[in-house]
Design an enzyme around this catalytic site. Structure first.
Site, PDB file in Angstrom:
ATOM      1  N   HIS A  98     -22.045  27.859   1.035  1.00 35.05           N
ATOM      2  CA  HIS A  98     -20.926  28.717   1.432  1.00 35.05           C
ATOM      3  C   HIS A  98     -21.146  29.357   2.796  1.00 35.05           C
ATOM      4  CE1 HIS A  98     -20.408  29.398  -3.186  1.00 35.05           C
ATOM      5  NE2 HIS A  98     -19.847  28.269  -2.810  1.00 35.05           N
ATOM      6  N   LYS A 117     -26.424  37.596   6.374  1.00 30.71           N
ATOM      7  CA  LYS A 117     -26.716  38.030   5.005  1.00 30.71           C
ATOM      8  C   LYS A 117     -28.182  38.411   4.871  1.00 30.71           C
ATOM      9  CE  LYS A 117     -23.305  34.947   2.927  1.00 30.71           C
ATOM     10  NZ  LYS A 117     -23.062  33.856   1.979  1.00 30.71           N
ATOM     11  N   TYR A 145     -26.934  40.555  -2.341  1.00 29.25           N
ATOM     12  CA  TYR A 145     -27.042  40.373  -0.898  1.00 29.25           C
ATOM     13  C   TYR A 145     -26.050  41.247  -0.145  1.00 29.25           C
ATOM     14  CZ  TYR A 145     -23.348  36.836  -1.705  1.00 29.25           C
ATOM     15  OH  TYR A 145     -22.211  36.180  -2.081  1.00 29.25           O
ATOM     16  N   ASP A 191     -17.211  24.262  -5.817  1.00 30.71           N
ATOM     17  CA  ASP A 191     -18.302  23.551  -5.151  1.00 30.71           C
ATOM     18  C   ASP A 191     -18.243  22.047  -5.414  1.00 30.71           C
ATOM     19  OD1 ASP A 191     -19.136  25.921  -4.037  1.00 30.71           O
ATOM     20  OD2 ASP A 191     -20.673  26.291  -5.551  1.00 30.71           O
TER      21      ASP A 191
END
Length: 188
Positions: free
Chosen positions: A61, A71, A131, A167
């Site tokens: 992603h 991130k 995250y 996905d």
């Protein structure tokens, strides 16, 4: 402590852990420590992903510009392999990736800069990651690449993978409209 990886912009952060008879304490996030080590990161959102079965992949992603996200990822339960994949066209490390084992035990964190895709796979059942990101989620820029894309050739380590419909149906890299471009002046 901040450690280098095979891709200079991707960093492994190992916090100092203080233990005594009560348990342990560690500083999870410090803008000051990151800045001391040349990382500019100002998070605006925190995300949490819990996956039940080992072999579960979340990713690959990213968000396209102008909403790209850096991130800072850590595992709060279980054990995962976390991936940062360089999607910056013209980068000397284009399509290379860093994979780091993150766990509730080792307390390592992975810093993934803008221009990279992110993926995580559970190595054990019932794993969770948290995250921080430095840009808000923007659905119009949300992108995925199929985790089984032969161009990236990532060996996930499991014969059977657990994937979301998103996905499974994600395009291959060649069909992606990823708009990241390496800027040598920024990335020195």
């Amino acid at each position: 402590m901040i450690n280098e990886t095979s891709i200079k912009e991707v960093k492994i952060i190992e916090p100092r852990v203080f233990k005594d008879e009560r348990g342990s304490f560690n500083e999870v996030f410090s803008v000051r420590e990151l800045k001391k080590n040349g990382i500019e990161f100002n998070p605006v959102q925190e995300n949490c992903a819990f996956s039940v079965k080992k072999g579960t992949i979340r990713g690959i992603h990213f968000q396209n510009e102008p909403y790209a996200q850096a991130k800072l990822v850590r595992c709060t339960k279980g054990v995962v392999n976390d991936y940062a994949i360089d999607l910056r066209k013209k980068s000397p490390t284009y399509l290379k990736y860093v994979c780091v084992e993150l766990s509730e035990e080792n307390k390592k964190q992975l810093f993934i800069p803008k221009g990279f895709a992110h993926a995580v796979i559970n190595l054990v059942d019932n794993s969770e990651i948290e995250y921080l990101v430095d840009n808000l989620y923007e659905p119009t820029c949300d992108r995925s690449i199929n985790p089984c894309d032969k161009t990236l050739n990532i060996e996930w380590g499991f014969s059977e993978l657990v994937l979301s419909e998103k996905d499974k149906n994600a395009p291959s890299l060649i069909d992606s409209d990823c708009n990241f471009v390496y800027d040598n002046n920024i990335n020195k």
